[in-house]
Motif scaffolding. Structure first.
Motif, mmCIF file in Angstrom:
data_model
loop_
_atom_site.group_PDB
_atom_site.id
_atom_site.type_symbol
_atom_site.label_atom_id
_atom_site.label_comp_id
_atom_site.label_asym_id
_atom_site.label_seq_id
_atom_site.Cartn_x
_atom_site.Cartn_y
_atom_site.Cartn_z
ATOM 1 N N ILE A 59 -6.899 37.191 -6.937
ATOM 2 C CA ILE A 59 -6.281 37.644 -7.950
ATOM 3 C C ILE A 59 -6.444 38.434 -8.408
ATOM 4 C CG2 ILE A 59 -6.408 37.423 -10.503
ATOM 5 C CD1 ILE A 59 -4.701 34.610 -9.245
ATOM 6 N N SER A 60 -7.530 39.653 -7.864
ATOM 7 C CA SER A 60 -7.952 40.762 -8.570
ATOM 8 C C SER A 60 -6.702 41.749 -7.406
ATOM 9 C CB SER A 60 -9.863 41.350 -7.457
ATOM 10 O OG SER A 60 -9.838 40.754 -8.457
ATOM 11 N N ALA A 61 -6.017 40.660 -6.021
ATOM 12 C CA ALA A 61 -5.396 41.544 -5.303
ATOM 13 C C ALA A 61 -4.031 41.558 -5.767
ATOM 14 C CB ALA A 61 -5.728 41.904 -4.271
ATOM 15 N N ARG A 62 -3.560 40.578 -6.784
ATOM 16 C CA ARG A 62 -2.815 40.105 -6.679
ATOM 17 C C ARG A 62 -2.999 39.409 -7.989
ATOM 18 N NH1 ARG A 62 -1.750 42.059 -2.525
ATOM 19 N NH2 ARG A 62 -0.587 41.629 -0.885
ATOM 20 N N PRO A 63 -2.761 40.589 -9.148
ATOM 21 C CA PRO A 63 -2.676 40.209 -10.210
ATOM 22 C C PRO A 63 -1.890 39.048 -11.278
ATOM 23 C CG PRO A 63 -3.163 42.221 -10.785
ATOM 24 C CD PRO A 63 -3.072 41.979 -9.376
ATOM 25 N N ASP A 64 -1.202 39.529 -10.998
ATOM 26 C CA ASP A 64 0.244 38.714 -11.311
ATOM 27 C C ASP A 64 1.295 37.563 -10.744
ATOM 28 O OD1 ASP A 64 0.982 40.181 -8.828
ATOM 29 O OD2 ASP A 64 2.886 40.180 -10.075
ATOM 30 N N TYR A 65 -0.332 36.895 -9.954
ATOM 31 C CA TYR A 65 0.230 35.586 -9.699
ATOM 32 C C TYR A 65 -0.591 34.778 -10.102
ATOM 33 C CZ TYR A 65 2.150 37.707 -4.762
ATOM 34 O OH TYR A 65 2.227 38.517 -4.302
ATOM 35 N N GLY A 66 0.505 34.083 -10.096
ATOM 36 C CA GLY A 66 -0.641 32.136 -10.750
ATOM 37 C C GLY A 66 -1.703 32.084 -9.776
ATOM 38 N N TRP A 67 -2.264 31.220 -10.377
ATOM 39 C CA TRP A 67 -3.580 29.930 -9.622
ATOM 40 C C TRP A 67 -3.880 28.237 -10.094
ATOM 41 C CZ3 TRP A 67 -7.203 31.730 -6.142
ATOM 42 C CH2 TRP A 67 -8.244 30.978 -6.030
ATOM 43 N N LEU A 68 -3.443 28.370 -8.350
ATOM 44 C CA LEU A 68 -3.461 26.627 -9.204
ATOM 45 C C LEU A 68 -5.511 26.267 -7.870
ATOM 46 C CD1 LEU A 68 -2.631 23.631 -9.887
ATOM 47 C CD2 LEU A 68 -1.101 23.564 -7.783
ATOM 48 N N SER A 69 -6.198 25.475 -7.947
ATOM 49 C CA SER A 69 -7.049 26.034 -7.132
ATOM 50 C C SER A 69 -7.373 23.968 -7.594
ATOM 51 C CB SER A 69 -8.425 26.117 -7.640
ATOM 52 O OG SER A 69 -9.603 25.940 -6.527
ATOM 53 N N GLU A 70 -7.954 22.850 -6.793
ATOM 54 C CA GLU A 70 -9.293 21.779 -6.747
ATOM 55 C C GLU A 70 -10.109 22.024 -7.448
ATOM 56 O OE1 GLU A 70 -11.003 18.023 -4.483
ATOM 57 O OE2 GLU A 70 -9.638 19.689 -2.943
ATOM 58 N N GLU A 71 -10.549 23.139 -7.305
ATOM 59 C CA GLU A 71 -12.208 23.655 -8.379
ATOM 60 C C GLU A 71 -12.130 24.209 -9.666
ATOM 61 O OE1 GLU A 71 -13.889 21.319 -7.419
ATOM 62 O OE2 GLU A 71 -12.982 21.607 -5.202
ATOM 63 N N THR A 72 -10.814 24.561 -9.969
ATOM 64 C CA THR A 72 -10.674 25.315 -11.026
ATOM 65 C C THR A 72 -9.192 24.581 -12.692
ATOM 66 O OG1 THR A 72 -10.031 27.430 -10.229
ATOM 67 C CG2 THR A 72 -9.631 27.844 -11.833
ATOM 68 N N GLU A 73 -10.298 24.456 -13.295
ATOM 69 C CA GLU A 73 -9.203 23.530 -13.907
ATOM 70 C C GLU A 73 -7.980 24.448 -14.626
ATOM 71 O OE1 GLU A 73 -9.380 21.454 -19.119
ATOM 72 O OE2 GLU A 73 -11.241 23.288 -18.343
ATOM 73 N N ASP A 74 -6.248 23.732 -14.405
ATOM 74 C CA ASP A 74 -5.644 24.024 -14.702
ATOM 75 C C ASP A 74 -5.062 24.242 -16.013
ATOM 76 O OD1 ASP A 74 -2.460 24.109 -13.718
ATOM 77 O OD2 ASP A 74 -2.351 22.506 -13.212
ATOM 78 N N ASN A 75 -4.012 25.245 -15.770
ATOM 79 C CA ASN A 75 -3.335 25.637 -17.262
ATOM 80 C C ASN A 75 -1.838 25.039 -16.993
ATOM 81 O OD1 ASN A 75 -3.696 28.521 -16.814
ATOM 82 N ND2 ASN A 75 -5.139 28.340 -17.538
ATOM 83 N N ASP A 76 -1.049 25.680 -18.333
ATOM 84 C CA ASP A 76 0.389 26.555 -17.884
ATOM 85 C C ASP A 76 0.452 27.376 -17.324
ATOM 86 O OD1 ASP A 76 0.496 23.190 -18.723
ATOM 87 O OD2 ASP A 76 1.453 23.504 -20.944
ATOM 88 N N SER A 77 0.025 29.127 -17.651
ATOM 89 C CA SER A 77 0.058 29.438 -17.226
ATOM 90 C C SER A 77 0.708 30.061 -16.284
ATOM 91 C CB SER A 77 -1.145 30.655 -17.252
ATOM 92 O OG SER A 77 -2.403 30.332 -16.595
ATOM 93 N N ARG A 78 0.353 28.751 -14.588
ATOM 94 C CA ARG A 78 0.645 29.227 -13.631
ATOM 95 C C ARG A 78 2.103 29.044 -13.884
ATOM 96 N NH1 ARG A 78 1.152 24.354 -11.440
ATOM 97 N NH2 ARG A 78 0.392 22.627 -12.366
ATOM 98 N N LEU A 79 2.880 28.537 -14.219
ATOM 99 C CA LEU A 79 4.703 28.178 -14.613
ATOM 100 C C LEU A 79 4.740 29.040 -14.792
ATOM 101 C CD1 LEU A 79 4.048 24.361 -16.404
ATOM 102 C CD2 LEU A 79 3.860 24.971 -13.482
ATOM 103 N N THR A 80 4.398 30.073 -15.767
ATOM 104 C CA THR A 80 4.987 31.623 -16.115
ATOM 105 C C THR A 80 5.466 32.327 -15.455
ATOM 106 O OG1 THR A 80 3.341 32.236 -17.264
ATOM 107 C CG2 THR A 80 5.148 30.446 -18.366
#
Length: 263
Positions: A59-80
């Protein structure tokens, strides 16, 4: 200048190598382990350490990318977002905890519901599988391709025992394939891409982080990846799951036909 997919591929390959350096320190050293809620399996301190590093680095390298990971609580921000990282910090955690070799780091980049860059790294096998959309699939830099085997009775297929139960198949008759197993779903897909096995399949609801990178690697190796009903996979969904997965080379149509049509 390299295109964005090539730049993203370079980024995630280097991140996967860094993940391997962290995971090696915990492997065989009795890391702390917890059981997730809702029978979702174990998570170790190594999973969390790798996840934290990957999120910070990517995310430091691509701050505008969304994030989906098995070990991070998901939220809707990645959908935008227009692009997303889809990550399994350690795919095959049980194998990792047990001290086995067949676990991997799986990192993918999605764009418009499609995977465009992928890396699956097995540190203890020193195996880096990678692909970019339209750029082919590779193992440690060498091109790989799926199997040409199209006959079920000659096929070697990666699946767990439950998958081959009669009730999962048309007319309650599993196909006459030879079954094998590996712990990591991502690794199973890469073995199909490499042509060492003719197909892999799982029928359970399958999280995107388990299959995103492997799906592109199989496709770029000349194979086909669908859900259990033969439908195209889409990524970065609101509920990030597929209805099972069938991945293969020339064997894929025959396997899907044995499963029948969706009800």
């Amino acid at each position: 200048m390299p295109g964005i997919d090539a730049a993203d591929l370079e980024l995630i390959v280097s991140a996967a190598e860094a993940a391997g350096q962290i995971a090696r320190r915990y492997h065989g050293a009795a890391p702390q382990v917890w059981e997730k809620d809702d029978n979702q399996g174990p998570v170790s301190e190594a999973d969390l350490a790798v996840d934290g590093m990957l999120r910070s680095r990517l995310i430091s390298a691509r701050p505008d990318y969304g994030w989906l990971s098995e070990e991070t609580e998901d939220n809707d921000s990645r959908l935008t977002t227009s692009r997303q990282f889809i990550v399994d910090p350690i795919d095959g955690t049980r194998a990792f905890i047990e001290g086995a070799r067949d676990w991997s780091h799986s990192i993918a980049v999605a764009h418009g519901g499609q995977i465009v860059a992928a890396a699956v790294y097995l540190p203890l096998r020193e195996a880096m599988f990678s692909a970019s959309l339209g750029g082919g699939a590779r193992l440690n830099g060498g091109t790989i391709a799926v199997s040409a085997e199209d006959q079920l009775d000659r096929a070697n297929v990666l699946a767990n025992r439950v998958t081959m139960a009669p009730e999962n198949w048309r007319d309650a008759e599993p196909p006459p394939v030879t079954r094998h197993f590996r712990s990591s779903l991502a690794y199973r897909m890469c073995l199909v891409a490499q042509g060492r096995f003719d197909a892999m399949l799982t029928f359970r609801p399958t999280w995107e982080w388990d299959i995103a990178a492997g799906a592109l690697i199989v496709q770029e190796a000349g194979g086909t990846v669908t859900d259990r009903h033969g439908r195209e996979l889409k990524f970065n969904r609101g509920l990030p799951q597929a209805d099972g997965v069938v991945a293969g080379g020339a064997l894929h149509p025959a396997l899907v036909a044995e499963l029948g049509s969706p009800g």
